[in-house]
Design a protein around this motif. Structure first.
Motif, PDB file in Angstrom:
ATOM      1  N   ALA A  14    -120.034  15.824  40.669  1.00 28.85           N
ATOM      2  CA  ALA A  14    -118.656  16.195  41.003  1.00 28.85           C
ATOM      3  C   ALA A  14    -118.577  17.616  41.549  1.00 28.85           C
ATOM      4  O   ALA A  14    -117.791  17.887  42.465  1.00 28.85           O
ATOM      5  CB  ALA A  14    -117.768  16.058  39.766  1.00 28.85           C
ATOM      6  N   VAL A  15    -119.392  18.516  41.008  1.00 31.00           N
ATOM      7  CA  VAL A  15    -119.399  19.887  41.525  1.00 31.00           C
ATOM      8  C   VAL A  15    -119.909  19.904  42.965  1.00 31.00           C
ATOM      9  O   VAL A  15    -119.327  20.548  43.845  1.00 31.00           O
ATOM     10  CB  VAL A  15    -120.238  20.814  40.621  1.00 31.00           C
ATOM     11  N   GLY A  21    -116.344  18.699  49.722  1.00 29.82           N
ATOM     12  CA  GLY A  21    -114.986  18.334  50.128  1.00 29.82           C
ATOM     13  C   GLY A  21    -114.110  19.536  50.396  1.00 29.82           C
ATOM     14  O   GLY A  21    -113.297  19.532  51.334  1.00 29.82           O
ATOM     15  N   THR A  22    -114.258  20.572  49.580  1.00 32.60           N
ATOM     16  CA  THR A  22    -113.473  21.787  49.798  1.00 32.60           C
ATOM     17  C   THR A  22    -113.850  22.447  51.126  1.00 32.60           C
ATOM     18  O   THR A  22    -112.976  22.905  51.877  1.00 32.60           O
ATOM     19  CB  THR A  22    -113.684  22.777  48.641  1.00 32.60           C
ATOM     20  N   GLY A  23    -115.138  22.470  51.442  1.00 31.59           N
ATOM     21  CA  GLY A  23    -115.581  23.033  52.725  1.00 31.59           C
ATOM     22  C   GLY A  23    -115.066  22.241  53.910  1.00 31.59           C
ATOM     23  O   GLY A  23    -114.606  22.806  54.910  1.00 31.59           O
ATOM     24  N   ARG A  24    -115.111  20.926  53.804  1.00 28.70           N
ATOM     25  CA  ARG A  24    -114.606  20.080  54.891  1.00 28.70           C
ATOM     26  C   ARG A  24    -113.098  20.215  55.051  1.00 28.70           C
ATOM     27  O   ARG A  24    -112.571  20.218  56.168  1.00 28.70           O
ATOM     28  CB  ARG A  24    -114.963  18.614  54.646  1.00 28.70           C
ATOM     29  N   GLY A  34    -106.597  20.039  47.859  1.00 30.84           N
ATOM     30  CA  GLY A  34    -106.198  19.951  46.446  1.00 30.84           C
ATOM     31  C   GLY A  34    -107.022  18.928  45.682  1.00 30.84           C
ATOM     32  O   GLY A  34    -107.431  19.161  44.544  1.00 30.84           O
ATOM     33  N   MET A  35    -107.280  17.782  46.314  1.00 27.86           N
ATOM     34  CA  MET A  35    -108.057  16.729  45.676  1.00 27.86           C
ATOM     35  C   MET A  35    -109.506  17.169  45.465  1.00 27.86           C
ATOM     36  O   MET A  35    -110.096  16.921  44.415  1.00 27.86           O
ATOM     37  CB  MET A  35    -108.006  15.457  46.518  1.00 27.86           C
ATOM     38  N   SER A  36    -110.076  17.836  46.467  1.00 26.25           N
ATOM     39  CA  SER A  36    -111.467  18.283  46.333  1.00 26.25           C
ATOM     40  C   SER A  36    -111.576  19.403  45.304  1.00 26.25           C
ATOM     41  O   SER A  36    -112.559  19.480  44.560  1.00 26.25           O
ATOM     42  CB  SER A  36    -112.024  18.739  47.675  1.00 26.25           C
ATOM     43  N   LEU A  37    -110.568  20.244  45.215  1.00 25.85           N
ATOM     44  CA  LEU A  37    -110.565  21.302  44.206  1.00 25.85           C
ATOM     45  C   LEU A  37    -110.434  20.706  42.803  1.00 25.85           C
ATOM     46  O   LEU A  37    -111.085  21.172  41.861  1.00 25.85           O
ATOM     47  CB  LEU A  37    -109.418  22.285  44.487  1.00 25.85           C
ATOM     48  N   ALA A  38    -109.628  19.666  42.662  1.00 30.96           N
ATOM     49  CA  ALA A  38    -109.499  18.985  41.373  1.00 30.96           C
ATOM     50  C   ALA A  38    -110.824  18.345  40.968  1.00 30.96           C
ATOM     51  O   ALA A  38    -111.215  18.396  39.792  1.00 30.96           O
ATOM     52  CB  ALA A  38    -108.398  17.930  41.446  1.00 30.96           C
TER      53      ALA A  38
END
Length: 92
Positions: A14-15, A21-24, A34-38
């Protein structure tokens, strides 16, 4: 409690995927950030919880072993037959 390793494995995954996901999302202009940060936060929580259970189990196991000054399961050797009660004492 028995599946602490799942917290470690899924936490690492998940990390990694949360960071990807946050980078993309940052490159794409924000959708999905928000979803990738969660996912990233949940992964860190799972990883920390899995490590906490592993450390607690290790500390409890070592503490139990040292409580009596040695191993918790001691083996007391005993001769199977002695002179008074052995098979040779009754056959005379």
């Amino acid at each position: 409690m028995a599946f602490w390793f799942l917290g470690l494995v899924t936490g690492v995954l998940a990390v990694v995927w949360g960071a990807v996901g946050t980078g993309r999302a940052r490159r794409a202009g924000g959708p999905g950030r928000g979803m990738s940060l969660a996912g990233l936060v949940c992964g860190v929580v799972g990883l920390v919880a899995g490590l906490a259970v592993l450390v607690a189990a290790f500390v409890l196991a070592v503490g139990e072993e040292d409580a009596d000054g040695g191993a918790t399961h001691e083996y007391h050797a005993r001769a199977p037959f002695d002179a008074a009660s052995g098979w040779h004492a009754t056959s005379r």
